[in-house]
Design an enzyme around this catalytic site. Structure first.
Site, PDB file in Angstrom:
ATOM      1  N   LYS A  24      45.316  44.429  46.761  1.00  0.00           N
ATOM      2  CA  LYS A  24      46.081  43.378  47.483  1.00  0.00           C
ATOM      3  C   LYS A  24      45.701  42.314  46.338  1.00  0.00           C
ATOM      4  CE  LYS A  24      43.356  43.738  51.082  1.00  0.00           C
ATOM      5  NZ  LYS A  24      42.548  44.782  50.665  1.00  0.00           N
ATOM      6  N   ARG A  66      43.101  39.863  59.454  1.00  0.00           N
ATOM      7  CA  ARG A  66      42.412  41.183  59.474  1.00  0.00           C
ATOM      8  C   ARG A  66      42.486  41.771  60.815  1.00  0.00           C
ATOM      9  NH1 ARG A  66      39.984  41.070  54.422  1.00  0.00           N
ATOM     10  NH2 ARG A  66      38.917  43.025  54.068  1.00  0.00           N
ATOM     11  N   ARG A 126      35.677  49.122  39.844  1.00  0.00           N
ATOM     12  CA  ARG A 126      36.146  47.891  39.957  1.00  0.00           C
ATOM     13  C   ARG A 126      34.919  46.860  39.310  1.00  0.00           C
ATOM     14  NH1 ARG A 126      38.478  44.855  44.952  1.00  0.00           N
ATOM     15  NH2 ARG A 126      36.451  45.884  45.958  1.00  0.00           N
ATOM     16  N   ARG A 184      30.774  44.358  42.702  1.00  0.00           N
ATOM     17  CA  ARG A 184      30.563  43.493  43.995  1.00  0.00           C
ATOM     18  C   ARG A 184      29.461  44.204  44.635  1.00  0.00           C
ATOM     19  NH1 ARG A 184      36.391  42.334  46.436  1.00  0.00           N
ATOM     20  NH2 ARG A 184      35.465  43.254  48.431  1.00  0.00           N
ATOM     21  N   ARG A 224      33.971  50.052  55.337  1.00  0.00           N
ATOM     22  CA  ARG A 224      35.109  49.106  55.294  1.00  0.00           C
ATOM     23  C   ARG A 224      36.461  49.740  55.571  1.00  0.00           C
ATOM     24  NH1 ARG A 224      34.087  47.066  49.158  1.00  0.00           N
ATOM     25  NH2 ARG A 224      35.913  46.217  49.492  1.00  0.00           N
TER      26      ARG A 224
END
Ligand code: AP5
Length: 221
Positions: A15, A90, A129, A162, A173
């Site tokens: 996203k 969300r 990531r 992160r 998540r």
């Protein structure tokens, strides 16, 4: 007055990666609720402190905290900017609050591109990531490495991982996504706004498909 887009998709679907490119292509302001919360954490604000425990556990920050924070940022952007919302809404309650706030300003959500990526691909994308804590640029150790390992191409800052990008937290998540966020697809489909795009392809192919789908939805081609 610009158009307003909401990009949907599971954690790690791409996203943020695609939002940056779409915002540039369609001249929109990119607003990421995750980046907003991480900036609050870095500042050590009350909001940041409250959000931290939910974020690190892979849970959604409660609606009563996030809705006010995002809508305040929205209204501070002024009337002219078209928006690209990434990470918000969300939950159905967040979507209803957004509709109400936009309607009060004579605006609406114009299209909702949704990236579909299977759960099996998500873990690889998220654990690989790396992000820049200064400019929020996003890299991937395999699919989008920076020119110099561990260093942001844009500003030379050391990249970080992160705290919620661990295998255990990703599971939480994904669970929150399926239970609380996936119902938004039906919410926007009913309104005729949803455009589904295969997010499992390589980045440029996803961007081409997204741009085309948004243009078609908005009657631009
Ligand atoms: P948030 O920051 O919004 O995280 P998220 O939704 O889990 O999404 P991500 O940022 O993990 O992924 P992305 O889809 O942007 O993927 P990216 O482009 O980076 O939220 C974090 C937390 O904040 C939440 O858990 C919650 O606690 C809280 N929160 C935020 N908003 C909230 C709200 N509205 N309500 C309640 N709580 C809220 O890509 C991932 C990786 O894959 C990158 O390394 C990238 O380079 C790579 N990649 C991207 N596309 C491709 C591709 N096509 N092929 C190969 N690799 C790719």
């Amino acid at each position: 007055m610009g158009m307003n887009l909401v990009i949907l998709g599971p954690p790690g679907a791409g996203k943020g990666t695609q939002a940056v490119r779409l915002a540039q292509a369609f001249s929109l302001r990119h607003l990421s609720s995750g980046d907003l919360l991480r900036a609050e954490r870095a500042r050590g604000s009350e909001l940041g402190k409250k959000a931290a425990e939910y974020m690190d556990a892979g849970k959604l920050v409660p609606d009563e905290i996030i809705i006010g924070a995002v809508l305040a940022q929205l209204s501070s952007l002024g009337d002219k900017a078209g928006l690209l919302l990434d990470g918000f809404p969300r939950t159905v309650a967040q979507a209803e609050s957004l509709d109400k706030a936009l309607a009060e300003a004579g605006k609406r959500v114009d299209a909702v591109p949704a990236l579909a990526v299977p759960d099996e691909m998500i873990l690889d994308r998220i654990t690989g990531r790396r992000t820049c804590p200064r400019c929020n640029a996003v890299y991937h150790v395999k699919t989008l490495p920076p020119a110099q390992e561990g260093i942001c191409d844009a500003d030379g800052t050391a990249l970080v991982q992160r705290p919620d990008d661990t295998a255990e937290v990703v599971k939480q998540r994904l669970d929150a996504y399926h239970r609380q966020t996936a119902p938004l697809e039906a919410y926007y489909r009913k309104k005729g706004l949803l455009v589904e795009v295969d997010g499992s392809l390589e980045m440029d192919a996803v961007f081409r498909a997204l741009s085309k789908a948004v243009r078609r939805r908005l009657g631009m081609e």
